[in-house]
Design an enzyme around this catalytic site. Structure first.
Site, short mmCIF file in Angstrom:
data_model
loop_
_atom_site.label_atom_id
_atom_site.label_comp_id
_atom_site.label_asym_id
_atom_site.label_seq_id
_atom_site.Cartn_x
_atom_site.Cartn_y
_atom_site.Cartn_z
N ASP A 56 -1.64 -9.20 11.52
CA ASP A 56 -0.73 -9.58 10.44
C ASP A 56 0.69 -9.66 10.97
O ASP A 56 1.63 -9.14 10.37
CB ASP A 56 -0.83 -8.58 9.28
CG ASP A 56 -0.25 -9.14 7.98
OD1 ASP A 56 -0.03 -10.38 7.90
OD2 ASP A 56 0.01 -8.36 7.06
N VAL A 66 8.15 3.52 1.73
CA VAL A 66 8.68 4.08 2.96
C VAL A 66 10.07 4.66 2.68
O VAL A 66 10.93 3.97 2.12
CB VAL A 66 8.75 3.00 4.07
CG1 VAL A 66 9.27 3.62 5.37
CG2 VAL A 66 7.37 2.38 4.29
N SER A 78 0.80 -1.22 0.00
CA SER A 78 0.00 0.00 0.00
C SER A 78 0.83 1.27 0.00
O SER A 78 0.29 2.34 -0.23
CB SER A 78 -0.91 0.00 1.23
OG SER A 78 -0.15 -0.16 2.40
N LYS A 104 6.20 7.14 5.53
CA LYS A 104 5.45 6.14 4.77
C LYS A 104 4.43 6.89 3.91
O LYS A 104 3.56 7.58 4.45
CB LYS A 104 4.76 5.19 5.75
CG LYS A 104 3.98 4.07 5.11
CD LYS A 104 3.57 3.02 6.15
CE LYS A 104 2.77 1.90 5.52
NZ LYS A 104 2.47 0.81 6.47
N1 LIG Z 1 9.41 2.83 10.47
C1 LIG Z 1 10.16 2.25 9.55
N2 LIG Z 1 11.50 2.39 9.56
C2 LIG Z 1 12.27 1.79 8.61
N3 LIG Z 1 11.80 1.03 7.62
C3 LIG Z 1 10.46 0.86 7.55
C4 LIG Z 1 9.59 1.45 8.52
N4 LIG Z 1 8.32 1.09 8.22
C5 LIG Z 1 8.41 0.32 7.13
N5 LIG Z 1 9.70 0.18 6.72
C6 LIG Z 1 10.18 -0.59 5.56
O1 LIG Z 1 9.25 -0.46 4.50
C7 LIG Z 1 8.68 -1.72 4.16
C8 LIG Z 1 7.22 -1.55 3.83
O2 LIG Z 1 6.54 -1.01 4.94
P1 LIG Z 1 5.13 -1.53 5.41
O3 LIG Z 1 5.20 -3.02 5.59
O4 LIG Z 1 4.70 -0.73 6.58
O5 LIG Z 1 4.28 -1.14 4.12
P2 LIG Z 1 2.86 -1.64 3.70
O6 LIG Z 1 2.53 -1.09 2.35
O7 LIG Z 1 1.88 -1.33 4.79
O8 LIG Z 1 3.16 -3.20 3.65
P3 LIG Z 1 2.26 -4.43 3.35
O9 LIG Z 1 2.71 -4.94 2.00
O10 LIG Z 1 2.60 -5.44 4.43
O11 LIG Z 1 0.87 -3.92 3.37
C9 LIG Z 1 8.95 -2.61 5.37
O12 LIG Z 1 9.06 -3.96 5.01
C10 LIG Z 1 10.26 -2.07 5.90
O13 LIG Z 1 11.34 -2.64 5.19
#
Ligand SMILES: Nc1ncnc2c1ncn2[C@@H]1O[C@H](COP(=O)(O)OP(=O)(O)OP(=O)(O)O)[C@@H](O)[C@H]1O
Length: 430
Positions: free
Chosen positions: A142, A34, A31, A49
């Site tokens: 999750d 980052v 979604s 993010k």
């Molecule tokens: N606070 C943070 N500090 C450093 N790296 C981060 C942080 N939050 C996320 N990341 C990196 O970014 C990647 C993607 O973040 P996140 O999993 O929150 O995204 P998402 O789009 O919500 O993921 P998903 O595919 O699980 O829905 C993580 O796997 C991690 O490597």
């Protein structure tokens, strides 16, 4: 001086709303992207993010308000903290604690595991965070190693709350929606009981799978066939490796109990001798009641703490407990000629490939309604019936009912399964 802009450009050095200077891409999920960033007022490093702004793409709802609502409630040293939300016309940005240490799994050794003591160290922090969240009515739903990060000092940070893992994702993004999650799914999600599952117990199960993975270097429930993997999960059937101590085995049996009502909760995990091993009461007290975060008041922008699920796209858990196809017990209890596959695309593409596969196999193919296909043999007998149900944007469940003859089995393995389960789009297969 870099241009001030509201949009996240790919080039590092862009300044976001005059406040945060962006660095490199830290990671990308289904979604959001980052980025590393620097707060120009304080010089502090943060993670940003960035989601597409749902208002700019109303056909692609993104569950960001929900995630923001959850994160706003949580202030704990083992939970990634949300400091601020910035919105531009095209993007919404969460300013988060930077987890500079990367993923927890980076700490495993060459054989893919860590010592029992190190696994205990991080499991304590995980349970501490989960217990805190549960006490505030928040369940993660999750929990998996990809969502367990480390800060610069090596402390665990639970990330990615309330996400819609497949929210508005197109085919490319779905590739990043790993099929790993189902390996962490609790058995009650796989049965009709999934309608009423207790998400706190589901989190506990996932914590148990994480603990096993850290200490063993492999999954407790795994099989080349996903159906068999789900059978093992459903039965709670796993074997500990020889190096696990008796106390760890005992804890895992309680945590990975297939009956949620008999499964340990966070408090009973904390009381278990393996969990407490080597820690004084004082240390345990500090760990469990540490709370977190400083008391700075942050300026919050938008994002109401809406607990309502309305409008939220499904997570893998929701997909697996989808009604009415949710009762998967027949599959796990043996027998049955049904296959269900969750795919990241709409019905038309899947049905087109099924039709082509049927013709290639020399069968007659008839359409059944808008989203169904019937594959018939020479004598008009049905070899397979395929129907596709839309779950969400770009997510469908494909149900295949096969004849139980050898001909149908061969057609399934040789032609139909590859047509249905295109690797880039298949989310999971039960
Ligand atoms: N606070 C943070 N500090 C450093 N790296 C981060 C942080 N939050 C996320 N990341 C990196 O970014 C990647 C993607 O973040 P996140 O999993 O929150 O995204 P998402 O789009 O919500 O993921 P998903 O595919 O699980 O829905 C993580 O796997 C991690 O490597």
């Amino acid at each position: 001086m870099p241009p001030a802009t509201g949009a996240v450009a790919s080039a590092a050095g862009t300044v976001l709303l005059g406040r945060y200077e962006l660095g490199g891409l830290l990671g990308r999920g289904a979604s959001a992207k980052v980025y590393l960033a620097r707060d120009l007022r304080t010089g502090r490093s943060v993670a940003i993010k960035s989601f597409p702004n749902p208002r700019a793409a109303s056909d692609r709802p993104v569950a960001i308000e929900r995630e923001a609502g959850i994160l706003r409630r949580l202030r704990h040293r083992h939970v990634v903290r949300l400091h601020e939300i910035l919105a531009t016309r095209t993007k919404v940005h969460f300013v988060l604690d930077l987890a500079a240490g990367g993923e927890l799994l980076s700490l495993v050794d060459a054989s893919g595991r860590m010592t029992e003591d190190l696994a205990r160290h991080y499991f304590r922090q995980l349970v501490c965070a989960v217990r805190y969240c549960h006490a505030r009515g928040v369940c993660h739903r999750d929990i998996k190693p990809e969502n367990l990060l480390l800060d610069g000092a090596g402390a665990l940070k639970v990330a990615d709350f309330g996400l819609g893992a497949v929210a508005g994702a197109g085919g490319d993004l779905l590739r990043h929606t790993t099929c790993g999650t189902p390996a962490y799914v609790a058995p009650e999600i796989l049965s009709r009981k999934g309608y009423e599952y207790d998400p706190a117990k589901v989190d506990i199960w996932s914590c148990g799978v994480v603990l096993f993975v850290l200490a063993a270097g492999y999954l407790p429930f795994n099989d080349a066939s996903l159906v068999n993997m789900y059978r093992k999960i459903y039965a709670g059937r796993f074997r500990c490796p020889a190096w696990f101590s008796p106390a760890l085995r005992d804890l895992l049996r309680r945590v990975l109990h297939p009956d949620p009502s008999a499964r340990a909760d966070a408090d009973s995990i904390v009381a278990h001798p393996w969990f407490r091993h080597g820690a004084s009461d004082e240390e345990m007290g500090r760990l469990m009641h540490g709370g977190g975060g400083d008391e700075d008041e942050e300026a919050w922008v938008g994002a109401a703490a809406d607990e309502d699920d309305a409008g939220r796209e499904p997570t893998a858990f929701d997909i697996l407990s989808f009604s009415p196809g949710c009762d998967l017990s027949a599959l796990f209890l043996g027998g049955g000629c049904k296959e269900r596959v969750f795919v990241g695309e709409a019905a038309a593409g899947v049905l087109g490939r099924v039709e082509a596969a049927g013709r290639k196999g020399g069968y007659r193919v008839r359409k059944e309604g808008k989203r169904g296909v019937r594959v018939e043999g020479e004598e008009g007998g049905v070899v397979a019936k395929v129907s596709v149900v839309r779950l969400a944007d770009a997510v469908s469940v494909v149900e295949v009912v096969k004849d139980d003859g050898a001909d149908a089995a061969l057609f399934w393995t040789e032609l139909l399964e590859p047509a249905v389960c295109v690797p880039a789009t298949a989310l999971c297969h039960v």
